[in-house]
Design a protein around this motif. Structure first.
Motif: not given
Length: 236
Positions: A43-47
């Motif tokens: 769901e996100s670039g960080n994940e």
């Protein structure tokens, strides 16, 4: 040995509906991957960046949204390359404003949300298969009537031409397309394929017996042989 025709893909987008669309488009092309398709979603670039180093599978392609909370897709692509990710990157976004920056990270394609057709998506998959095949040198890419097959050379038993239509027999499958055997012979030169007849091009690894009249394959298939072609094989 041929390459394994599979795809391990990542979809990274904060919009669940867009992730689902991308996933469904991948499934529509599943037939191109005879050894399987696996898709991971984030769901996100960080994940994605947090989990990527510990993945137990090699990733072939990443579909990256550009406009996401936290690091945007361009930043994620940069960091993935810094982590030595060598697979393909496809940017999937609602704006073309960052297209030039995207290609700085060797993007395979740039798809626009809401404007990308299934046909365009399939083109990207075909491009991916072509790149993979070219890198390996151990597959052949065949097309006919909008369908593309990427086939391991090691799985091919023989090619047969009848009334201008050529059929490749591989594994338990076959696929028909338009291409002269002479052109195929040139393309497969040095790959252990031999012309045994004006209508047959055979993988020599599958030949168990040959006479001046016919050739028998390991699976029991008997193919007619042309005298002049067989003489050349025997001389070689």
């Amino acid at each position: 040995r041929g390459v394994t025709l599979y795809m391990n893909a990542i979809i990274c987008d904060d919009n669940a509906r867009e992730r689902e669309w991308c996933y469904k488009e991948l499934l529509k092309n599943k037939g191109s991957f005879e050894d399987g398709l696996e898709v991971l979603e984030y769901e996100s670039g960080n994940e994605l960046l947090f989990k990527y180093p510990d993945l137990e599978i090699g990733i072939d392609i990443v579909f990256l949204d550009i406009m996401m909370p936290g690091p945007d897709g361009i930043t994620v692509a940069k960091k993935l390359r810094e982590m030595n990710y060598g697979g393909e990157i496809v940017f999937f976004t609602g704006t073309i404003d960052y297209a030039v920056n995207g290609y700085d990270y060797e993007a395979l394609a740039y798809l626009i949300k809401g404007k990308t057709s299934s046909e365009r998506f399939s083109e990207v998959i075909r491009h991916f298969l072509i790149r993979k095949g070219e890198r390996s040198g151990e597959v052949i890419i065949l097309r006919c009537a909008g369908e593309t097959r990427v086939i391991n050379l090691s799985a091919i038993k023989y090619f047969e031409v009848y009334k201008r239509l050529t059929t490749v027999y591989y594994g338990d499958s076959k696929f028909s397309f338009y291409s002269p055997l002479a052109k195929l012979s040139e393309e497969l030169e040095g790959k252990n394929f031999v012309r045994i007849h004006r209508a047959y091009l055979v993988n020599a690894d599958y030949i168990s017996k040959k006479t001046m009249r016919d050739v028998t394959l390991r699976d029991g298939t008997v193919l007619p042989a042309g005298r002049n072609y067989i003489k050349k094989i025997k001389e070689d």
